[in-house]
Design a protein around this motif. Structure first.
Motif, PDB file in Angstrom:
ATOM      1  N   THR A   2     100.376 119.308  76.108  1.00 19.69           N
ATOM      2  CA  THR A   2     101.310 119.008  77.435  1.00 19.69           C
ATOM      3  C   THR A   2     100.407 119.342  78.841  1.00 19.69           C
ATOM      4  O   THR A   2      99.905 120.440  78.929  1.00 19.69           O
ATOM      5  N   VAL A   3     100.771 118.597  79.835  1.00 20.09           N
ATOM      6  CA  VAL A   3     100.086 118.726  81.051  1.00 20.09           C
ATOM      7  C   VAL A   3     101.507 118.986  81.880  1.00 20.09           C
ATOM      8  O   VAL A   3     102.265 118.084  81.913  1.00 20.09           O
ATOM      9  N   PHE A   4     101.641 120.092  82.633  1.00 16.18           N
ATOM     10  CA  PHE A   4     102.657 120.431  83.415  1.00 16.18           C
ATOM     11  C   PHE A   4     102.239 120.806  85.020  1.00 16.18           C
ATOM     12  O   PHE A   4     101.357 121.363  85.215  1.00 16.18           O
ATOM     13  N   ALA A   5     102.863 119.849  85.745  1.00 15.04           N
ATOM     14  CA  ALA A   5     102.376 120.078  87.052  1.00 15.04           C
ATOM     15  C   ALA A   5     103.527 120.488  88.031  1.00 15.04           C
ATOM     16  O   ALA A   5     104.659 119.891  87.677  1.00 15.04           O
ATOM     17  N   TYR A   6     103.707 121.568  88.632  1.00 12.69           N
ATOM     18  CA  TYR A   6     104.700 122.093  89.399  1.00 12.69           C
ATOM     19  C   TYR A   6     104.379 122.054  90.972  1.00 12.69           C
ATOM     20  O   TYR A   6     103.448 122.618  91.313  1.00 12.69           O
ATOM     21  N   CYS A  55     101.961 108.919  73.587  1.00 13.94           N
ATOM     22  CA  CYS A  55     102.186 109.437  74.955  1.00 13.94           C
ATOM     23  C   CYS A  55     103.604 109.368  75.457  1.00 13.94           C
ATOM     24  O   CYS A  55     104.263 108.361  75.073  1.00 13.94           O
ATOM     25  N   SER A  56     104.110 110.301  76.280  1.00 13.28           N
ATOM     26  CA  SER A  56     105.300 110.363  76.903  1.00 13.28           C
ATOM     27  C   SER A  56     105.042 110.972  78.444  1.00 13.28           C
ATOM     28  O   SER A  56     104.121 111.674  78.463  1.00 13.28           O
ATOM     29  N   MET A  57     106.028 110.347  79.297  1.00 12.83           N
ATOM     30  CA  MET A  57     105.936 111.109  80.514  1.00 12.83           C
ATOM     31  C   MET A  57     107.268 111.321  81.136  1.00 12.83           C
ATOM     32  O   MET A  57     108.201 110.532  81.144  1.00 12.83           O
ATOM     33  N   LEU A  58     107.437 112.570  81.470  1.00 12.93           N
ATOM     34  CA  LEU A  58     108.811 113.214  81.732  1.00 12.93           C
ATOM     35  C   LEU A  58     108.684 113.713  83.311  1.00 12.93           C
ATOM     36  O   LEU A  58     107.681 114.268  83.372  1.00 12.93           O
ATOM     37  N   GLU A  59     109.653 113.181  84.203  1.00 13.81           N
ATOM     38  CA  GLU A  59     109.779 114.142  85.434  1.00 13.81           C
ATOM     39  C   GLU A  59     110.890 114.943  85.295  1.00 13.81           C
ATOM     40  O   GLU A  59     112.008 114.537  84.704  1.00 13.81           O
ATOM     41  N   GLU A  63     116.521 119.859  88.426  1.00 17.20           N
ATOM     42  CA  GLU A  63     117.130 119.901  87.109  1.00 17.20           C
ATOM     43  C   GLU A  63     117.470 118.613  86.260  1.00 17.20           C
ATOM     44  O   GLU A  63     118.403 118.669  85.571  1.00 17.20           O
ATOM     45  N   GLU A  64     117.031 117.477  86.950  1.00 19.33           N
ATOM     46  CA  GLU A  64     117.451 116.394  86.326  1.00 19.33           C
ATOM     47  C   GLU A  64     116.065 115.758  85.605  1.00 19.33           C
ATOM     48  O   GLU A  64     115.000 115.912  86.012  1.00 19.33           O
TER      49      GLU A  64
END
Length: 103
Positions: A2-6, A55-59, A63-64
């Motif tokens: 997982t790659v997480f950008a905040y 691959c999947s991409m989630l935004e 909180e949506e």
């Protein structure tokens, strides 16, 4: 993995993740560099090994949850399972066969 950008809007998350130029090896971001490494490992592995890469991409914004690979809006839920761990129910997984298809 997982790659997480905040971070705040405009703080450089997309720039860091993708970079300013996918075609320039020195200007590529984290995701294109990781994709290159993954496919290099796959291509250099033993011939008898069969690989399946998805691959999947989630935004997540305010909180949506938004599936960035789904053409239609879908209701997504974060779940936890003893075997699967933490996952997003309903998130699109796309099979990829090479780096260009991933990017």
């Amino acid at each position: 993995g997982t790659v997480f950008a905040y971070g705040q809007t405009g703080s450089g998350k997309t720039f860091t993740m993708f970079g300013p130029d996918l075609n320039d090896p020195d200007a590529r971001g984290l995701i294109p560099r990781a994709a290159s490494f993954i496919f290099e490992c796959v291509n250099n592995s033993d011939e008898g090994i069969e690989w399946t890469l998805t691959c999947s991409m989630l935004e997540i914004y305010r909180e949506e949850l938004k599936d960035l690979l789904s053409p239609e809006p879908v209701e997504l839920k974060i779940k936890q399972d003893g075997k699967k761990g933490i996952y997003v129910e309903g998130l699109t997984d796309v099979s990829v066969i090479n780096e260009d298809e991933l990017l």
